[in-house]
Write a protein that holds these residues in place. Structure first.
Motif, PDB file in Angstrom:
ATOM      1  N   LYS A  10       0.846  -1.197   0.000  1.00 58.62           N
ATOM      2  CA  LYS A  10       0.000   0.000   0.000  1.00 58.62           C
ATOM      3  C   LYS A  10       0.885   1.252   0.000  1.00 58.62           C
ATOM      4  O   LYS A  10       0.698   2.158  -0.817  1.00 58.62           O
ATOM      5  CB  LYS A  10      -0.906  -0.021   1.238  1.00 58.62           C
ATOM      6  N   GLU A  14       1.087   3.945  -2.987  1.00 59.51           N
ATOM      7  CA  GLU A  14       0.610   5.309  -2.713  1.00 59.51           C
ATOM      8  C   GLU A  14       1.722   6.335  -2.909  1.00 59.51           C
ATOM      9  O   GLU A  14       1.473   7.432  -3.394  1.00 59.51           O
ATOM     10  CB  GLU A  14      -0.015   5.384  -1.320  1.00 59.51           C
ATOM     11  N   TYR A  18      -0.617   6.070  -6.677  1.00 63.49           N
ATOM     12  CA  TYR A  18      -1.774   5.180  -6.830  1.00 63.49           C
ATOM     13  C   TYR A  18      -2.809   5.481  -5.755  1.00 63.49           C
ATOM     14  O   TYR A  18      -2.475   5.927  -4.659  1.00 63.49           O
ATOM     15  CB  TYR A  18      -1.355   3.712  -6.707  1.00 63.49           C
ATOM     16  N   THR A  19      -4.049   5.225  -6.087  1.00 63.57           N
ATOM     17  CA  THR A  19      -5.139   5.313  -5.125  1.00 63.57           C
ATOM     18  C   THR A  19      -5.752   3.927  -4.994  1.00 63.57           C
ATOM     19  O   THR A  19      -5.738   3.152  -5.954  1.00 63.57           O
ATOM     20  CB  THR A  19      -6.194   6.348  -5.582  1.00 63.57           C
ATOM     21  N   LYS A  20      -6.272   3.608  -3.812  1.00 61.99           N
ATOM     22  CA  LYS A  20      -6.837   2.271  -3.636  1.00 61.99           C
ATOM     23  C   LYS A  20      -8.356   2.334  -3.574  1.00 61.99           C
ATOM     24  O   LYS A  20      -8.942   3.302  -3.100  1.00 61.99           O
ATOM     25  CB  LYS A  20      -6.262   1.565  -2.409  1.00 61.99           C
ATOM     26  N   GLY A  95     -13.219   5.353  -7.388  1.00 63.16           N
ATOM     27  CA  GLY A  95     -12.495   5.957  -6.268  1.00 63.16           C
ATOM     28  C   GLY A  95     -12.090   7.364  -6.657  1.00 63.16           C
ATOM     29  O   GLY A  95     -12.904   8.139  -7.155  1.00 63.16           O
ATOM     30  N   LYS A  96     -10.806   7.695  -6.494  1.00 59.77           N
ATOM     31  CA  LYS A  96     -10.306   9.029  -6.876  1.00 59.77           C
ATOM     32  C   LYS A  96      -9.826   9.068  -8.327  1.00 59.77           C
ATOM     33  O   LYS A  96      -9.545  10.131  -8.854  1.00 59.77           O
ATOM     34  CB  LYS A  96      -9.158   9.439  -5.949  1.00 59.77           C
ATOM     35  N   TRP A  97      -9.699   7.891  -8.956  1.00 60.66           N
ATOM     36  CA  TRP A  97      -9.227   7.817 -10.344  1.00 60.66           C
ATOM     37  C   TRP A  97     -10.366   8.198 -11.289  1.00 60.66           C
ATOM     38  O   TRP A  97     -11.514   7.821 -11.068  1.00 60.66           O
ATOM     39  CB  TRP A  97      -8.765   6.392 -10.653  1.00 60.66           C
ATOM     40  N   TYR A 148      -5.728  -1.003  -7.026  1.00 64.79           N
ATOM     41  CA  TYR A 148      -4.947   0.230  -7.043  1.00 64.79           C
ATOM     42  C   TYR A 148      -4.933   0.767  -8.466  1.00 64.79           C
ATOM     43  O   TYR A 148      -4.694   0.015  -9.413  1.00 64.79           O
ATOM     44  CB  TYR A 148      -3.512  -0.023  -6.582  1.00 64.79           C
ATOM     45  N   LYS A 150      -3.520   4.210 -10.868  1.00 66.96           N
ATOM     46  CA  LYS A 150      -2.592   5.331 -10.884  1.00 66.96           C
ATOM     47  C   LYS A 150      -3.328   6.626 -11.214  1.00 66.96           C
ATOM     48  O   LYS A 150      -4.026   6.705 -12.205  1.00 66.96           O
ATOM     49  CB  LYS A 150      -1.485   5.088 -11.908  1.00 66.96           C
ATOM     50  N   LEU A 151      -3.142   7.611 -10.327  1.00 68.86           N
ATOM     51  CA  LEU A 151      -3.795   8.922 -10.555  1.00 68.86           C
ATOM     52  C   LEU A 151      -3.054   9.716 -11.616  1.00 68.86           C
ATOM     53  O   LEU A 151      -1.901   9.535 -11.866  1.00 68.86           O
ATOM     54  CB  LEU A 151      -3.837   9.724  -9.242  1.00 68.86           C
TER      55      LEU A 151
END
Length: 151
Positions: A10, A14, A18-20, A95-97, A148, A150-151
């Motif tokens: 993690k 991160e 990356y965001t999970k 998620g945040k992606w 995961y 990648k942002l």
């Protein structure tokens, strides 16, 4: 060589942007994932074997999709040569992606949902496939049940 601990995966990802996203294992041994398409939340199966991400015909209006007939014939989950449509330039958020240029294949998901329901699992709105996993440089932690991206 240093042993990688579970916690460090993690941290490692991160630190690299990356965001999970939490995955839920269903009674059919599939991972479910929540995603937003064009601002509308839905429930999807994460399928590394699906070349394209898909949404059921019945969800075209729900997700505000602009559908066009497609030459692609869908196959999978016991069905072959299914007619499809395509919807281009969709906004997908997991998620945040997020990505604003995702093409989605539309087809009849009834056979998928019938199988899920018969195994006491929830029906889904579609499938998140390898196309999105590739764009997001996806990494799946099967043990901890996280995706995961990648942002």
């Amino acid at each position: 060589m240093t042993e990688i601990t579970e916690l460090s995966l993690k941290d490692f990802l991160e630190e690299r942007g990356y965001t999970k996203v939490k995955l839920k294992l269903t009674k059919t041994n599939h991972f479910e994932i929540k995603a937003t398409i064009n601002g509308v939340k839905g429930l999807f199966i994460l399928d590394t074997g699906a070349s394209n991400s898909c949404v059921g015909f019945d969800a075209v209006e729900t997700f505000k999709l602009k559908a066009k007939d497609s030459e692609i014939k869908a196959a999978g989950a016991g069905a072959i040569d299914m007619l499809t449509q395509i919807s281009k330039k969709n906004k997908v958020k997991i998620g945040k992606w997020k990505n604003d240029k995702i093409a989605l294949i539309l087809f009849n998901l009834n056979h998928v949902n019938t199988a899920l329901i018969s195994h006491n699992a929830q029906p889904v709105d579609g499938i998140i496939g390898a196309d999105i996993l590739k764009k997001g440089k996806g990494i799946i932690d099967y043990e901890k049940k996280y995706l995961y991206l990648k942002l």
